[in-house]
Scaffold this motif. Structure first.
Motif, short mmCIF file in Angstrom:
data_model
loop_
_atom_site.label_atom_id
_atom_site.label_comp_id
_atom_site.label_asym_id
_atom_site.label_seq_id
_atom_site.Cartn_x
_atom_site.Cartn_y
_atom_site.Cartn_z
N ILE A 68 -32.65 11.56 18.55
CA ILE A 68 -32.66 10.24 19.17
C ILE A 68 -31.37 10.00 19.94
O ILE A 68 -31.36 9.45 21.05
CB ILE A 68 -32.84 9.14 18.10
N GLU A 69 -30.26 10.43 19.37
CA GLU A 69 -28.95 10.20 19.99
C GLU A 69 -28.83 10.92 21.34
O GLU A 69 -28.24 10.39 22.29
CB GLU A 69 -27.83 10.65 19.05
N GLN A 70 -29.41 12.13 21.42
CA GLN A 70 -29.39 12.86 22.69
C GLN A 70 -30.28 12.18 23.73
O GLN A 70 -29.93 12.10 24.91
CB GLN A 70 -29.86 14.30 22.47
N ILE A 71 -31.42 11.71 23.29
CA ILE A 71 -32.33 11.00 24.20
C ILE A 71 -31.65 9.78 24.79
O ILE A 71 -31.71 9.52 26.00
CB ILE A 71 -33.62 10.58 23.47
N ILE A 72 -30.95 9.02 23.94
CA ILE A 72 -30.29 7.81 24.40
C ILE A 72 -29.17 8.13 25.38
O ILE A 72 -28.99 7.44 26.40
CB ILE A 72 -29.76 7.01 23.20
N LEU A 73 -28.40 9.18 25.10
CA LEU A 73 -27.31 9.56 26.00
C LEU A 73 -27.86 9.92 27.38
O LEU A 73 -27.37 9.43 28.41
CB LEU A 73 -26.51 10.73 25.43
N VAL A 74 -28.87 10.79 27.43
CA VAL A 74 -29.46 11.18 28.71
C VAL A 74 -30.05 9.96 29.41
O VAL A 74 -29.91 9.79 30.63
CB VAL A 74 -30.53 12.27 28.51
N GLN A 75 -30.69 9.11 28.64
CA GLN A 75 -31.28 7.88 29.19
C GLN A 75 -30.24 7.08 29.96
O GLN A 75 -30.47 6.68 31.11
CB GLN A 75 -31.85 7.05 28.04
N TYR A 76 -29.08 6.85 29.34
CA TYR A 76 -28.07 6.02 29.97
C TYR A 76 -27.34 6.74 31.09
O TYR A 76 -26.91 6.11 32.07
CB TYR A 76 -27.10 5.49 28.92
N LEU A 77 -27.18 8.05 30.98
CA LEU A 77 -26.59 8.80 32.09
C LEU A 77 -27.46 8.69 33.34
O LEU A 77 -26.95 8.50 34.45
CB LEU A 77 -26.41 10.27 31.69
N VAL A 78 -28.77 8.83 33.16
CA VAL A 78 -29.70 8.67 34.29
C VAL A 78 -29.58 7.27 34.87
O VAL A 78 -29.55 7.08 36.10
CB VAL A 78 -31.15 8.95 33.83
N CYS A 79 -29.49 6.28 34.00
CA CYS A 79 -29.39 4.89 34.46
C CYS A 79 -28.11 4.64 35.25
O CYS A 79 -28.12 3.93 36.26
CB CYS A 79 -29.45 3.94 33.26
N VAL A 80 -26.99 5.22 34.80
CA VAL A 80 -25.72 5.07 35.53
C VAL A 80 -25.85 5.66 36.93
O VAL A 80 -25.45 5.04 37.93
CB VAL A 80 -24.55 5.74 34.78
N VAL A 81 -26.42 6.85 37.02
CA VAL A 81 -26.59 7.52 38.32
C VAL A 81 -27.47 6.68 39.24
O VAL A 81 -27.17 6.51 40.44
CB VAL A 81 -27.19 8.92 38.13
N LEU A 82 -28.55 6.13 38.72
CA LEU A 82 -29.47 5.33 39.54
C LEU A 82 -28.85 4.01 39.99
O LEU A 82 -29.25 3.46 41.02
CB LEU A 82 -30.76 5.05 38.76
N THR A 83 -27.87 3.52 39.23
CA THR A 83 -27.25 2.23 39.56
C THR A 83 -26.09 2.38 40.53
O THR A 83 -25.75 1.43 41.24
CB THR A 83 -26.75 1.55 38.27
N LEU A 84 -25.49 3.56 40.59
CA LEU A 84 -24.31 3.75 41.44
C LEU A 84 -24.50 3.35 42.90
O LEU A 84 -23.63 2.65 43.46
CB LEU A 84 -23.85 5.22 41.36
N PRO A 85 -25.59 3.74 43.56
CA PRO A 85 -25.73 3.37 44.99
C PRO A 85 -25.66 1.86 45.22
O PRO A 85 -25.10 1.41 46.23
CB PRO A 85 -27.11 3.92 45.36
N SER A 86 -26.21 1.06 44.32
CA SER A 86 -26.23 -0.39 44.53
C SER A 86 -24.89 -1.05 44.24
O SER A 86 -24.64 -2.18 44.69
CB SER A 86 -27.31 -1.03 43.64
N ILE A 87 -24.02 -0.36 43.50
CA ILE A 87 -22.71 -0.94 43.15
C ILE A 87 -21.62 -0.50 44.11
O ILE A 87 -20.53 -1.07 44.15
CB ILE A 87 -22.33 -0.56 41.69
N LEU A 88 -21.91 0.54 44.91
CA LEU A 88 -20.92 1.05 45.85
C LEU A 88 -20.83 0.16 47.08
O LEU A 88 -21.84 -0.23 47.67
CB LEU A 88 -21.27 2.47 46.29
N GLN A 89 -19.63 -0.20 47.47
CA GLN A 89 -19.37 -0.94 48.70
C GLN A 89 -18.31 -0.19 49.48
O GLN A 89 -17.13 -0.22 49.14
CB GLN A 89 -18.90 -2.37 48.39
N GLY A 90 -18.73 0.49 50.53
CA GLY A 90 -17.81 1.35 51.25
C GLY A 90 -17.43 2.51 50.37
O GLY A 90 -18.27 3.26 49.90
N ASN A 91 -16.13 2.66 50.12
CA ASN A 91 -15.63 3.73 49.26
C ASN A 91 -15.18 3.21 47.90
O ASN A 91 -14.52 3.91 47.15
CB ASN A 91 -14.46 4.47 49.94
N LYS A 92 -15.52 1.95 47.58
CA LYS A 92 -15.07 1.34 46.34
C LYS A 92 -16.25 0.86 45.51
O LYS A 92 -17.31 0.54 46.03
CB LYS A 92 -14.13 0.18 46.63
#
Length: 242
Positions: free
Chosen positions: A38-62
């Motif tokens: 379960i712990e591995q599933i949760i880690l991968v789950q949140y890593l995927v979520c971080v990657v998917l969220t990055l484009p919307s949080i990026l403004q220019g180079n910051k």
């Protein structure tokens, strides 16, 4: 249609969509947990979520991370992480129906948290679906005849932390964009998941990788819908739907 009614309808629709997508993620997790911790599933789950969220949080180079409510983000992140972790643990050890029903009790605790946090008193009429929901949980669990265990209490703990996530999400949507709320939540949850994942590490079968990525995507979509829902309506108004 009045603006207030329109926003409530939109919030309710998003809350319903949240519940449907989360059900899919739960089913995939229940299956995958037979091969990966379960712990591995949760880690991968949140890593995927971080990657998917990055484009919307990026403004220019910051990264657009400046916030006036860091403590609220931390509480929301920890509550959300604990709600998933306790729920997945329960799903892996008790019937899926039991775990899902107990987790769905989360909205019952929302008015109580709001009362102790902000002194909010919910209108009597809104207590009706909450009470009906509680009675439904009792009626559904008892006829199954399965003995209650510690893991049923863990599932109930998921309900409590879900309630904490609901009220803090609603508070954050008043000042923070959805992208920032989700980025902080996913990042905090990833940090909390790393030590547990390595403590319970086991070989990962290749066929489970697409499943775990799929779970991560489903959770990202679930949390996006969830956060949007609480930006449209009060937690006490739509939380019984989810």
């Amino acid at each position: 249609m009045p603006v207030h009614s329109s926003r409530l309808l939109t919030g309710a629709s998003l809350a319903l969509a949240t519940a449907l997508v989360f059900s899919l993620a739960t089913a995939m997790t229940k299956y995958t947990a037979a091969f990966v911790s379960i712990e591995q599933i949760i880690l991968v789950q949140y890593l995927v979520c971080v990657v998917l969220t990055l484009p919307s949080i990026l403004q220019g180079n910051k990264l657009s991370l400046k916030t006036s409510t860091p403590l609220l983000h931390l509480i929301r992140g920890m509550a959300g992480w604990l709600s998933f972790y306790t729920y997945y643990l329960a799903v892996d050890r008790i019937p899926l129906a039991d775990a899902s029903i107990l987790r769905s009790a989360g909205p019952i605790f929302v008015p109580l948290l709001l009362f102790f946090w902000k002194g909010y008193r919910m209108p009597l009429l809104r207590w009706v679906p909450v009470i009906i929901g509680f009675l439904g949980i009792v009626l559904v669990l008892r006829p199954q005849g399965s003995s209650l265990s510690l893991w049923h209490l863990v599932a109930l703990g998921s309900a409590l932390t879900v309630a904490g996530s609901i009220v803090t999400t609603r508070a954050l949507t008043g000042t923070e964009p959805t992208s920032r709320i989700l980025f902080y939540y996913f990042t905090i949850s990833t940090c909390g998941s790393i030590p547990l994942a390595f403590a319970h590490w086991q070989p990962i079968p290749l066929f489970t990788i697409p499943l775990m990525v799929g779970i991560g995507f489903s959770i990202w979509l679930t949390m996006w819908l969830y956060t949007q829902a609480y930006s449209y309506a009060k937690a006490t108004a739509i939380s019984p739907i989810g």
